[in-house]
Design an enzyme around this catalytic site. Structure first.
Site, mmCIF file in Angstrom:
data_model
loop_
_atom_site.group_PDB
_atom_site.id
_atom_site.type_symbol
_atom_site.label_atom_id
_atom_site.label_comp_id
_atom_site.label_asym_id
_atom_site.label_seq_id
_atom_site.Cartn_x
_atom_site.Cartn_y
_atom_site.Cartn_z
ATOM 1 C CB CYS A 115 -0.854 0.059 1.258
ATOM 2 S SG CYS A 115 -1.900 -1.355 1.540
ATOM 3 C CD GLU A 147 -5.308 5.006 3.614
ATOM 4 O OE1 GLU A 147 -4.210 5.410 4.015
ATOM 5 O OE2 GLU A 147 -5.486 3.866 3.134
#
EC number: 5.3.3.2
Length: 182
Positions: free
Chosen positions: A65, A114
């Site tokens: 990520c 996010e």
């Protein structure tokens, strides 16, 4: 100082802030990404986050990520983080789930908020994981990963648990497209 892009509810940029200041008890929505790497056998790479990671240390997750820097394309950020976290070169970078977003709080109380497009890419080199980022790495099948997530969702990152059901049918499609391009 690493900066992240703040975004509105639609995922449109509205500012920047330092990464260190963004992740806390009340995290503003910001742009990130997740990437799943497949190998030539069609296996997925899963990683266990390093134990010293600030959020979700030691949990299993997708391959890697990250956050794009202000002005950096998501595809460039994906390539950069593959090299940094895994020492890995990748190609056929495809945004599989462009509008994935999530909010989650880890055991320490740190919140993630996010807008996090999910990518699939193909490995074109061997792994050299960065121990500051990755405690373990393992190649597995999509069906084995789904079974593990279903059996023990607490052992996996919340973003992986949330997006994997949607992603799973797209993985085989991505593998076929990458083979057709070769």
């Amino acid at each position: 100082m690493e900066m992240v892009v703040l975004v509105d509810h639609a995922g449109d940029p509205i500012g920047v802030q330092s990464k260190a200041d963004v992740h806390g008890q009340s995290t503003p929505r910001h742009l990130a990404f997740s990437c799943h790497v497949v190998d030539e056998q069609g296996r997925l790479l899963v990683t266990r986050r390093a134990l010293k990671k600030r959020t979700w240390p030691g949990v299993w997750t997708n391959s890697f990520c990250g956050h794009p820097a202000p002005g950096e394309t998501l595809e460039d950020a994906v390539s950069r983080r593959a090299e940094f976290e895994l020492g890995l070169s990748i190609d056929h970078i495809t945004c599989a789930i462009p509008n994935f977003s999530y909010v989650a709080r880890d055991a320490s109380g740190i919140e993630e908020n996010e807008h996090c497009p999910v990518f699939i890419a193909r490995a074109v080199s061997s792994l050299t994981p960065n121990p500051a980022e990755v405690a373990e790495a393992q190649w597995t099948s999509s069906s084995e990963l789904k079974s593990a997530i279903d059996a023990a969702p607490w052992a996996f990152s919340p973003w992986l648990v949330e997006h994997f059901t949607e992603l799973q049918p797209l993985i085989a499609e991505h593998i076929v497209e990458a083979e057709d391009d070769d």
